[in-house]
Write a protein that holds these residues in place. Sequence first.
Motif, PDB file in Angstrom:
ATOM      1  N   ASP A  35       7.819  -4.102   0.991  1.00 40.91           N
ATOM      2  CA  ASP A  35       7.766  -2.783   0.021  1.00 40.91           C
ATOM      3  C   ASP A  35       7.286  -2.461  -0.679  1.00 40.91           C
ATOM      4  O   ASP A  35       7.270  -1.321  -0.735  1.00 40.91           O
ATOM      5  CB  ASP A  35       9.691  -2.832   0.386  1.00 40.91           C
ATOM      6  N   SER A  36       6.881  -3.148  -1.206  1.00 40.63           N
ATOM      7  CA  SER A  36       5.286  -2.093  -2.475  1.00 40.63           C
ATOM      8  C   SER A  36       3.848  -3.574  -2.508  1.00 40.63           C
ATOM      9  O   SER A  36       3.996  -4.729  -1.925  1.00 40.63           O
ATOM     10  CB  SER A  36       6.697  -1.862  -3.348  1.00 40.63           C
ATOM     11  N   GLY A  37       3.661  -2.886  -3.019  1.00 37.07           N
ATOM     12  CA  GLY A  37       2.697  -3.652  -3.411  1.00 37.07           C
ATOM     13  C   GLY A  37       2.609  -4.546  -3.882  1.00 37.07           C
ATOM     14  O   GLY A  37       2.064  -5.832  -4.334  1.00 37.07           O
ATOM     15  N   GLU A  38       3.643  -4.186  -4.803  1.00 37.28           N
ATOM     16  CA  GLU A  38       3.348  -5.295  -6.050  1.00 37.28           C
ATOM     17  C   GLU A  38       4.353  -6.763  -5.158  1.00 37.28           C
ATOM     18  O   GLU A  38       4.606  -7.636  -5.900  1.00 37.28           O
ATOM     19  CB  GLU A  38       4.698  -5.482  -7.458  1.00 37.28           C
ATOM     20  N   ALA A  39       5.403  -6.172  -4.554  1.00 38.84           N
ATOM     21  CA  ALA A  39       5.680  -7.505  -3.976  1.00 38.84           C
ATOM     22  C   ALA A  39       5.515  -8.187  -2.861  1.00 38.84           C
ATOM     23  O   ALA A  39       5.260  -9.646  -3.277  1.00 38.84           O
ATOM     24  CB  ALA A  39       7.346  -6.921  -3.458  1.00 38.84           C
ATOM     25  N   ALA A  40       4.702  -7.162  -2.821  1.00 35.87           N
ATOM     26  CA  ALA A  40       3.878  -7.587  -1.537  1.00 35.87           C
ATOM     27  C   ALA A  40       2.832  -8.918  -2.496  1.00 35.87           C
ATOM     28  O   ALA A  40       2.883 -10.142  -2.078  1.00 35.87           O
ATOM     29  CB  ALA A  40       2.909  -7.555  -1.428  1.00 35.87           C
ATOM     30  N   TRP A  41       2.269  -8.866  -3.776  1.00 37.08           N
ATOM     31  CA  TRP A  41       0.893  -9.901  -4.666  1.00 37.08           C
ATOM     32  C   TRP A  41       2.321 -10.921  -4.945  1.00 37.08           C
ATOM     33  O   TRP A  41       2.029 -12.252  -4.871  1.00 37.08           O
ATOM     34  CB  TRP A  41       1.053  -8.821  -5.539  1.00 37.08           C
ATOM     35  N   GLU A  42       3.367 -10.185  -5.279  1.00 36.27           N
ATOM     36  CA  GLU A  42       4.187 -12.009  -5.539  1.00 36.27           C
ATOM     37  C   GLU A  42       4.554 -12.334  -4.913  1.00 36.27           C
ATOM     38  O   GLU A  42       4.509 -13.410  -5.175  1.00 36.27           O
ATOM     39  CB  GLU A  42       5.369 -11.005  -6.190  1.00 36.27           C
ATOM     40  N   MET A  60       0.774   3.577  -1.037  1.00 39.28           N
ATOM     41  CA  MET A  60       2.143   3.474  -1.428  1.00 39.28           C
ATOM     42  C   MET A  60       1.731   3.895  -2.347  1.00 39.28           C
ATOM     43  O   MET A  60       0.825   4.066  -3.287  1.00 39.28           O
ATOM     44  CB  MET A  60       1.931   1.724  -1.350  1.00 39.28           C
ATOM     45  N   PRO A  61       3.460   3.517  -3.465  1.00 39.43           N
ATOM     46  CA  PRO A  61       3.229   4.010  -4.471  1.00 39.43           C
ATOM     47  C   PRO A  61       3.046   2.644  -5.384  1.00 39.43           C
ATOM     48  O   PRO A  61       2.605   1.953  -5.209  1.00 39.43           O
ATOM     49  CB  PRO A  61       4.653   4.768  -4.922  1.00 39.43           C
ATOM     50  N   GLY A  62       2.249   2.968  -7.038  1.00 40.50           N
ATOM     51  CA  GLY A  62       2.142   1.766  -8.190  1.00 40.50           C
ATOM     52  C   GLY A  62       1.158   1.440  -7.196  1.00 40.50           C
ATOM     53  O   GLY A  62      -0.434   1.545  -7.155  1.00 40.50           O
ATOM     54  N   LEU A  63       1.115  -0.058  -7.033  1.00 37.97           N
ATOM     55  CA  LEU A  63      -0.577  -0.895  -6.642  1.00 37.97           C
ATOM     56  C   LEU A  63      -0.389  -0.644  -5.169  1.00 37.97           C
ATOM     57  O   LEU A  63       0.271  -0.878  -4.150  1.00 37.97           O
ATOM     58  CB  LEU A  63       0.243  -2.650  -6.603  1.00 37.97           C
ATOM     59  N   ASP A  64      -1.293   0.640  -4.916  1.00 39.24           N
ATOM     60  CA  ASP A  64      -1.973   1.332  -2.983  1.00 39.24           C
ATOM     61  C   ASP A  64      -2.615  -0.491  -2.373  1.00 39.24           C
ATOM     62  O   ASP A  64      -2.561  -1.485  -2.714  1.00 39.24           O
ATOM     63  CB  ASP A  64      -2.264   2.458  -3.544  1.00 39.24           C
ATOM     64  N   GLY A  65      -2.253  -0.500  -0.897  1.00 38.23           N
ATOM     65  CA  GLY A  65      -3.260  -1.183  -0.683  1.00 38.23           C
ATOM     66  C   GLY A  65      -4.726  -1.602  -0.344  1.00 38.23           C
ATOM     67  O   GLY A  65      -5.044  -2.773  -0.835  1.00 38.23           O
ATOM     68  N   ILE A  66      -5.056  -0.730  -1.490  1.00 40.06           N
ATOM     69  CA  ILE A  66      -6.734  -0.993  -1.423  1.00 40.06           C
ATOM     70  C   ILE A  66      -6.495  -1.935  -2.274  1.00 40.06           C
ATOM     71  O   ILE A  66      -7.584  -3.241  -2.764  1.00 40.06           O
ATOM     72  CB  ILE A  66      -7.478   0.374  -1.359  1.00 40.06           C
ATOM     73  N   GLY A  67      -6.040  -1.448  -3.358  1.00 38.26           N
ATOM     74  CA  GLY A  67      -6.202  -1.903  -4.622  1.00 38.26           C
ATOM     75  C   GLY A  67      -4.985  -3.428  -4.727  1.00 38.26           C
ATOM     76  O   GLY A  67      -5.932  -5.000  -4.758  1.00 38.26           O
ATOM     77  N   LEU A  68      -4.281  -3.403  -3.507  1.00 35.21           N
ATOM     78  CA  LEU A  68      -3.556  -5.481  -3.481  1.00 35.21           C
ATOM     79  C   LEU A  68      -4.387  -5.735  -2.500  1.00 35.21           C
ATOM     80  O   LEU A  68      -5.081  -7.322  -2.797  1.00 35.21           O
ATOM     81  CB  LEU A  68      -2.795  -4.887  -2.375  1.00 35.21           C
ATOM     82  N   VAL A  83      -7.041  -9.025   6.423  1.00 33.91           N
ATOM     83  CA  VAL A  83      -6.280  -7.729   6.409  1.00 33.91           C
ATOM     84  C   VAL A  83      -5.796  -7.151   7.102  1.00 33.91           C
ATOM     85  O   VAL A  83      -7.842  -6.382   7.366  1.00 33.91           O
ATOM     86  CB  VAL A  83      -6.599  -7.755   4.992  1.00 33.91           C
ATOM     87  N   ILE A  84      -5.296  -6.866   7.939  1.00 33.53           N
ATOM     88  CA  ILE A  84      -5.417  -5.362   8.599  1.00 33.53           C
ATOM     89  C   ILE A  84      -4.719  -4.554   8.115  1.00 33.53           C
ATOM     90  O   ILE A  84      -4.105  -4.257   7.647  1.00 33.53           O
ATOM     91  CB  ILE A  84      -4.808  -5.708   9.997  1.00 33.53           C
ATOM     92  N   MET A  85      -5.472  -3.131   8.021  1.00 33.18           N
ATOM     93  CA  MET A  85      -5.256  -1.780   6.583  1.00 33.18           C
ATOM     94  C   MET A  85      -4.760  -1.177   8.047  1.00 33.18           C
ATOM     95  O   MET A  85      -5.535  -0.555   8.974  1.00 33.18           O
ATOM     96  CB  MET A  85      -6.373  -1.641   6.494  1.00 33.18           C
ATOM     97  N   GLN A  86      -3.628  -0.468   7.256  1.00 33.32           N
ATOM     98  CA  GLN A  86      -2.792   0.825   8.054  1.00 33.32           C
ATOM     99  C   GLN A  86      -2.979   2.732   7.877  1.00 33.32           C
ATOM    100  O   GLN A  86      -2.828   1.983   6.237  1.00 33.32           O
ATOM    101  CB  GLN A  86      -1.001   0.911   8.308  1.00 33.32           C
ATOM    102  N   THR A  87      -3.187   3.090   8.375  1.00 34.93           N
ATOM    103  CA  THR A  87      -3.341   4.093   7.092  1.00 34.93           C
ATOM    104  C   THR A  87      -3.122   5.507   8.425  1.00 34.93           C
ATOM    105  O   THR A  87      -3.219   5.384   9.394  1.00 34.93           O
ATOM    106  CB  THR A  87      -5.251   4.306   7.330  1.00 34.93           C
ATOM    107  N   ALA A  88      -3.116   6.983   7.687  1.00 34.78           N
ATOM    108  CA  ALA A  88      -2.253   7.969   8.248  1.00 34.78           C
ATOM    109  C   ALA A  88      -3.790   8.741   8.017  1.00 34.78           C
ATOM    110  O   ALA A  88      -3.493   9.931   8.413  1.00 34.78           O
ATOM    111  CB  ALA A  88      -1.253   8.418   8.162  1.00 34.78           C
TER     112      ALA A  88
END
Length: 307
Positions: A35-42, A60-68, A83-88
């Motif tokens: 549910d976050s870039g940080e959790a995904a990186w872990e 996403m707040p914090g570590l966003d998709g581009i940063g990750l 990596v498939i990027m989702q965006t609005a």
Amino acid sequence: MTKTCVLLVDDEELNLEILVEYFDGEEPFSLQAADSGEAAWELLQNPENNFKLILLDRMMPGLDGIGLLRRIKGDPRLAGIPVIMQTAANSPEQIREGLEAGAYYYLTKPYRRDSLLAIVHAALSDANARNALSQQLHQHINSLQFLEKAEFTIRSVEDAGQLASFIAHACPNPEAVVMGISELLINGVEHGNLGLTYAEKSQLKQEDRWHEEVLRRAAMPENASKSVRLSYHRDGDSISLRIADQGCGFDWRNYLQIDPERAFDPNGRGIALARMLSFSNLTYEGCGNIAIATISRRTEDTPGGQS
């Protein structure tokens, strides 16, 4: 059956639930959610997780998709995961930023289940092809570095992969150049000799029928004798590759740069990525049926080399 592990990354719980529902009944996928870039990186740092694909929310707040995404592509162990990027958002600048950071595919929210699954299958197919090419690289001997001039002729997509792996060993940094060479050879076969249009390939990729159609066209009598010719020439500090097909050519100028308008198609980025990542220079001659790729032999000018 071996499961294909997919990492879903989105800060909205509802979006994650929808994604899980979209994959329901679709074999052979195994899903993990963050549910976050940080959790995904872990999760990505855990060597026990063997993710084959990442579906990543951009905002996403914090570590966003581009940063990750940049972290992923900067890690040699993870860089090959599609990596498939989702965006609005549909800003061309934001889309270009994502593509240049390493996203091979874009999906604009909201999207349909069939669109998502088509892109997922296309991304995995491309990743498998890249892995196969990388494995073939190690089957050739290092003495190819002494090659000065050579001529090769191929006829099929399978031939293209084998020849690309072979020629890459005559170039500095073969891991970087093999995909570019393969891209140009496959284009010569499918688009050049077999006359497959961009729109037709997009549709076939969506329907997962591309390879089937390539084989069908290759078996047609009018295509049986067509070939793609690669000329290799090493001269001083550079290597020149001339790849010529027997097709009618195309307007290549539209494909040398990554075009955000094609970001949502399952194809159309190969030439731009080859120019950026594999070659010092790439241009076309004639009606567009002759590609001229230059590879610098100087380490500082080589894709992936030291600057």
